[in-house]
Design a protein around this motif. Structure first.
Motif, short mmCIF file in Angstrom:
data_model
loop_
_atom_site.label_atom_id
_atom_site.label_comp_id
_atom_site.label_asym_id
_atom_site.label_seq_id
_atom_site.Cartn_x
_atom_site.Cartn_y
_atom_site.Cartn_z
N THR A 49 0.85 -1.19 0.00
CA THR A 49 0.00 0.00 0.00
C THR A 49 0.88 1.24 0.00
OG1 THR A 49 -1.80 -1.12 1.14
CG2 THR A 49 -1.75 1.28 1.31
N PHE A 50 0.54 2.18 -0.88
CA PHE A 50 1.20 3.47 -0.96
C PHE A 50 0.14 4.54 -0.73
CE2 PHE A 50 2.14 7.23 -3.57
CZ PHE A 50 3.31 7.66 -2.95
N VAL A 51 0.38 5.46 0.20
CA VAL A 51 -0.57 6.54 0.47
C VAL A 51 -0.25 7.69 -0.48
CG1 VAL A 51 -1.53 8.09 2.20
CG2 VAL A 51 -0.64 5.85 2.91
N GLN A 52 -1.09 7.85 -1.49
CA GLN A 52 -0.91 8.92 -2.46
C GLN A 52 -1.34 10.26 -1.85
OE1 GLN A 52 -3.33 8.66 -5.99
NE2 GLN A 52 -1.90 9.92 -7.16
N PHE A 73 3.74 0.45 2.95
CA PHE A 73 3.97 -0.74 3.78
C PHE A 73 3.47 -1.96 3.04
CE2 PHE A 73 0.00 1.24 4.92
CZ PHE A 73 -0.91 0.20 4.94
N VAL A 74 3.85 -3.14 3.53
CA VAL A 74 3.45 -4.42 2.94
C VAL A 74 2.55 -5.16 3.92
CG1 VAL A 74 4.29 -6.68 2.17
CG2 VAL A 74 5.48 -4.58 1.47
N SER A 94 -1.06 -2.62 -4.48
CA SER A 94 -0.61 -3.62 -5.45
C SER A 94 -0.80 -4.98 -4.81
CB SER A 94 0.86 -3.41 -5.80
OG SER A 94 1.04 -2.17 -6.43
N PHE A 95 -1.28 -5.93 -5.61
CA PHE A 95 -1.55 -7.28 -5.11
C PHE A 95 -0.82 -8.29 -5.98
CE2 PHE A 95 -5.32 -4.74 -4.22
CZ PHE A 95 -5.55 -5.01 -2.88
N THR A 96 -0.26 -9.30 -5.32
CA THR A 96 0.30 -10.43 -6.04
C THR A 96 -0.17 -11.71 -5.37
OG1 THR A 96 2.29 -11.44 -6.94
CG2 THR A 96 2.52 -10.37 -4.80
N PRO A 97 -0.72 -12.67 -6.10
CA PRO A 97 -1.09 -12.52 -7.50
C PRO A 97 -2.28 -11.58 -7.65
CG PRO A 97 -1.94 -14.59 -6.63
CD PRO A 97 -1.12 -13.97 -5.54
#
Length: 103
Positions: A49-52, A73-74, A94-97
């Motif tokens: 997660t990135f806080v824009q 953070f992850v 962002s998610f993986t997968p």
């Protein structure tokens, strides 16, 4: 290039997939009001997660912390997490997968 719809996910919260591939997905979550929530949940995906913009109080497992613009953070697979919006803004996750449930 695919343009994905904006999907309402709760009161004053919406998401839009920005890009996807079977191995990775990028999603913008918009929080439009103080008190809007990303409900506590967990999933098998690893998430970053990135806080824009904005400020948020995140619960990540047993920890609670406040994050703001530029913080990141992850979230490991299987860890219960969620947030409360303290100042309207946008989170880029962002998610993986890929989160097929978001398509």
């Amino acid at each position: 290039m695919t343009v994905y719809p904006v999907v309402k996910t709760g009161a004053d919260v919406s998401r839009q997939v920005l890009a996807d591939h079977p191995d990775l997905m990028v999603v913008a979550f918009r929080f439009d009001a103080v008190g809007a929530e990303g409900a506590l949940h967990d999933h098998v995906h690893v998430q970053s997660t990135f806080v824009q913009a904005g400020r948020f109080r995140f619960t990540l497992g047993d920890a609670v912390r406040e994050v703001g613009p530029g913080d990141s953070f992850v979230v490991p697979s299987g860890v219960r997490h969620g947030c409360v919006c303290l100042e309207p803004g946008v989170l880029i996750d962002s998610f993986t997968p890929r989160r097929d449930d978001f398509l």
